[in-house]
Design an enzyme around this catalytic site. Structure first.
Site, PDB file in Angstrom:
ATOM      1  N   GLU B  46     -24.441  37.355  14.035  1.00 14.33           N
ATOM      2  CA  GLU B  46     -24.370  37.445  15.627  1.00 14.33           C
ATOM      3  C   GLU B  46     -24.989  38.591  16.232  1.00 14.33           C
ATOM      4  O   GLU B  46     -25.111  39.796  15.703  1.00 14.33           O
ATOM      5  CB  GLU B  46     -22.761  37.632  15.757  1.00 14.33           C
ATOM      6  CG  GLU B  46     -22.119  36.237  15.318  1.00 14.33           C
ATOM      7  CD  GLU B  46     -20.622  36.754  15.394  1.00 14.33           C
ATOM      8  OE1 GLU B  46     -20.100  37.792  15.886  1.00 14.33           O
ATOM      9  OE2 GLU B  46     -19.601  36.151  14.928  1.00 14.33           O
ATOM     10  N   ASP B  57     -13.167  44.971  22.149  1.00 14.56           N
ATOM     11  CA  ASP B  57     -13.787  45.698  21.059  1.00 14.56           C
ATOM     12  C   ASP B  57     -12.850  47.297  20.951  1.00 14.56           C
ATOM     13  O   ASP B  57     -12.658  47.874  21.895  1.00 14.56           O
ATOM     14  CB  ASP B  57     -15.222  45.953  21.629  1.00 14.56           C
ATOM     15  CG  ASP B  57     -15.933  44.741  21.034  1.00 14.56           C
ATOM     16  OD1 ASP B  57     -15.952  44.281  19.859  1.00 14.56           O
ATOM     17  OD2 ASP B  57     -16.703  44.404  21.930  1.00 14.56           O
TER      18      ASP B  57
END
Lengths: 395, 262
Positions: B46, B57
């Site tokens: 990714e 995140d």
């Protein structure tokens, strides 16, 4: 207007959040729908609005300011007199009651100027809820008085050091906490931004401002105002006073954003005036972003307007032309602040001072039969240090 | 060139998926590390296109994103880099980013440009399927797999919807929370995977918070793949030659292979 089923006002709104939060938003929406017509819930909201928040707030004829401007008659909706010193208490109270109903005992909030943080801390103290407030490092510095207030009321203030260290980053961090503690925490978002149902729900709690204004102005003058002016950061005080007047096309609505150090300088927070459509904090709306879609740093003398996004309903109202959005810079806002102090003995919040300055210019160009109503969204005690600093720098 | 579906064709195969933020700690580092990740046993990589406000995140990827943006990384640079990497590696490459950079780039153009250079899929953590119909239609037209996420809070209805709409695999978030290294994972992860398995035969890969071979091995007993990000980024930050990144990935590979044979 009511947003569509997916929470869109025209093309703006929606729910752009991680999957974890979707079921949480579904639960919030279902609870909100359930209480929408619940007389007991609204009965408690109204009774606390009266006895705890001090509503209705007065609609005050500002004769000194009117004389100074030499034109339209100016009225001030005194949200600065509401408990904790700003309109923020309306929404905090509504969502606090909702959180209690959902059985969520831990409240997360973000704050810029600290007004929403203080209102949330107060409501949590009153309802016996745990309160965590995220605040950017820069705002902690410039709004020290409000940090102290929140702590006195039992809130834990968490300083956010990432990014621009202001409201945007406080919201990022609040959302991260929410994703982590979704099952037992309610995110008490302070403006008409964020994923659906927040923009509509916060508006509904804030529209008490406009409903009262409507009744008060009719009692006082026998008619509706010609202009309503309010400052716009995320846009909750503005939508609160605008909303009950949207259908009355003869009432001109003006939202005043922060032009910071000037629109050309790039250091401003005039999202609707100078931004473009994008997705931030769970909603599609106007944004201040670069050509790659990265969110820009903003600047305003007032922490509460220092935000690169705006509520989706405002974006819709801008595109439809129903509301006109303008921008006033730091120096002008300071003029507005000083003028209201001198002519009325009222110290407005620096956020509100942007709207005051705009009206100084507007009212002078109108005739004496016209009426301009300003939403005096908050008081300026919290801003004393910033104002002193700015006046010193301006010498 | 391998497509994402092909990875899961092998019976009982356990996919090892690595996430890196493009341009962190430098553009050169991204170029160097991807072939090494493949050599060490990754099946899919990714490539994170950095965004200024990565609200799904944790601290590690926030910092990496900030640093990458400081390094001048843009979606266009990410596409250029992916194109170079495509010449060197055969495994599927997947972009992971937030919706605004894609929206601003132009959804149609982003999907077209990604597909042309040989990127195979896209993951957008702030785009649930409820909002994804436009990207879904356009990405599928270009042959890109739009991979949706599920979470421990997902209801049965949502599991069904995501299972129906996700392509390539289903990204199952292991915890209610943001990305980042954790000491322990959700205790009922097996049950969560089983709940999803009851609704679909599509591959399920588990990510968020996985940082040890023990955790990876444990997950691989029940899931089809494991996604590791923050730990790799932390190791990349520490050194120039990526020795410990490679040995960490090799350990994960072994743990997955053992889970496959057990």
């Amino acid at each position: 207007m009511q947003p569509d089923k997916k929470g869109y006002f025209g093309e703006y709104g929606g729910r752009f959040v991680p999957e974890t939060l979707i079921p949480v938003l579904d639960e919030l929406e279902a609870t909100y729908r359930e209480v929408k017509n619940d007389a007991v819930f609204w009965g408690e909201f109204e009774s606390l609005s009266r006895d705890y928040s001090g509503r209705p707030t007065p609609l005050y004829a500002a004769e000194g300011m009117t004389r100074h401007c030499g034109g339209a008659r100016i009225l001030l909706k005194r949200e600065d007199l509401a408990h904790t010193g700003a309109h923020k208490i309306n929404n905090a109270l509504g969502q606090g009651l909702l959180a209690r109903k959902m059985g969520k005992r831990r409240i997360i909030a973000e704050t810029g100027a600290g007004q929403h943080g203080v209102a949330t801390a107060a409501v949590c103290a009153k309802l016996g809820l745990t309160c965590i407030v995220y605040m950017g490092e820069e705002d902690v510095r410039r709004q020290a008085l409000n940090v102290f207030r929140m702590k006195l009321m039992g809130a834990e203030v968490r300083t956010v050091c990432g990014g621009s260290r202001t409201l945007k980053d406080a919201i990022n961090e609040a959302i991260r906490d929410w994703v982590t503690n979704a099952q037992d925490s309610h995110y008490l978002l302070g403006s008409v931004v964020g994923p659906s149902p927040y923009p509509r729900m916060v508006r509904d709690f804030q529209s008490v401002i406009g409903k009262e204004t409507r009744k008060q102005i009719k009692d006082k003058t026998g008619r509706l105002p010609d202009y309503i002016v309010a400052c716009v950061g995320g846009g909750s005080n503005a939508i609160g006073i605008f909303y009950p007047f949207l259908k009355n096309e003869e009432v001109k609505l003006i939202g005043v954003e922060a032009a910071g150090k000037g629109l050309k300088s790039g250091m401003h927070a005039a999202t609707l005036v100078a931004g473009s459509a994008g997705i931030l904090h769970g909603t599609k709306s106007y944004l201040l972003q670069d050509k790659e879609g990265q969110i820009k740093q903003t600047h305003s003398i007032s922490a509460g307007l220092d935000y690169p996004g705006v509520g989706p309903e405002h974006s819709f109202l801008k595109d439809s032309g129903r509301v006109k959005y303008v921008a006033v810079d730091d120096g002008q806002a300071l003029e507005g602040f000083k003028l209201l102090c001198r002519t009325e003995g009222i110290m407005p919040a620096m956020e509100t001072a942007h709207a005051i300055y705009y009206v100084i210019e507007l009212a002078g160009s109108l005739n004496k039969n016209e009426i301009v109503d300003i939403n005096l969204s908050g008081g300026g005690d919290k801003d004393i240090d910033i104002v002193a600093e700015a006046m010193e720098a301006g010498k | 060139m391998t497509r994402i579906d092909d990875i899961f064709q092998k019976p009982k195969a356990k996919a090892l998926i690595a996430y890196i933020t493009v341009g962190y700690p430098s553009i050169e580092a991204t170029k160097e590390v991807v072939p090494l990740l493949v050599e060490s046993g990754c099946d899919i990589v990714e490539l994170g296109i950095p965004f200024s406000d990565p609200l799904a995140d944790g601290a590690t990827i926030q910092k990496a994103s900030f640093c990458a943006l400081q390094n001048g990384i843009t979606p266009k640079r990410c596409l250029e880099l992916a194109q170079q990497l495509r010449q060197e590696v055969n495994i599927p490459l997947v972009f992971m980013t937030y919706y605004n950079p894609v929206f601003k780039y132009g959804i149609e153009k982003f999907c077209y440009d990604s597909a042309v250079i040989g990127v195979n899929g896209i993951i957008v953590p702030d785009l649930p399927p409820d909002e994804g119909s436009e990207l879904e239609a356009i990405s599928h037209k270009q042959g890109l797999d739009l991979i949706y996420l599920l979470a421990p809070t997902s209801t049965e209805e949502r599991i069904e919807m995501v299972a129906r709409k996700s392509r390539g695999f289903i990204y199952l978030v292991s915890v209610t929370g943001v990305t980042g290294v954790r000491e322990s994972l959700t205790t009922n992860l097996d049950e969560l995977v089983a709940r999803v398995k009851r609704k679909t035969s599509k591959p399920i890969c588990v990510g968020f918070g996985i940082s040890t071979r023990q955790q990876a091995g444990q997950i691989a007993r029940v899931a089809d793949g494991v996604i590791v990000g923050s730990q790799i980024i932390q190791l990349m930050q520490a050194e120039d030659d990526f020795t410990s990144v490679c040995s960490f990935v090799k350990e994960l590979r072994q743990a997955l292979d053992r889970a496959q044979s057990s």
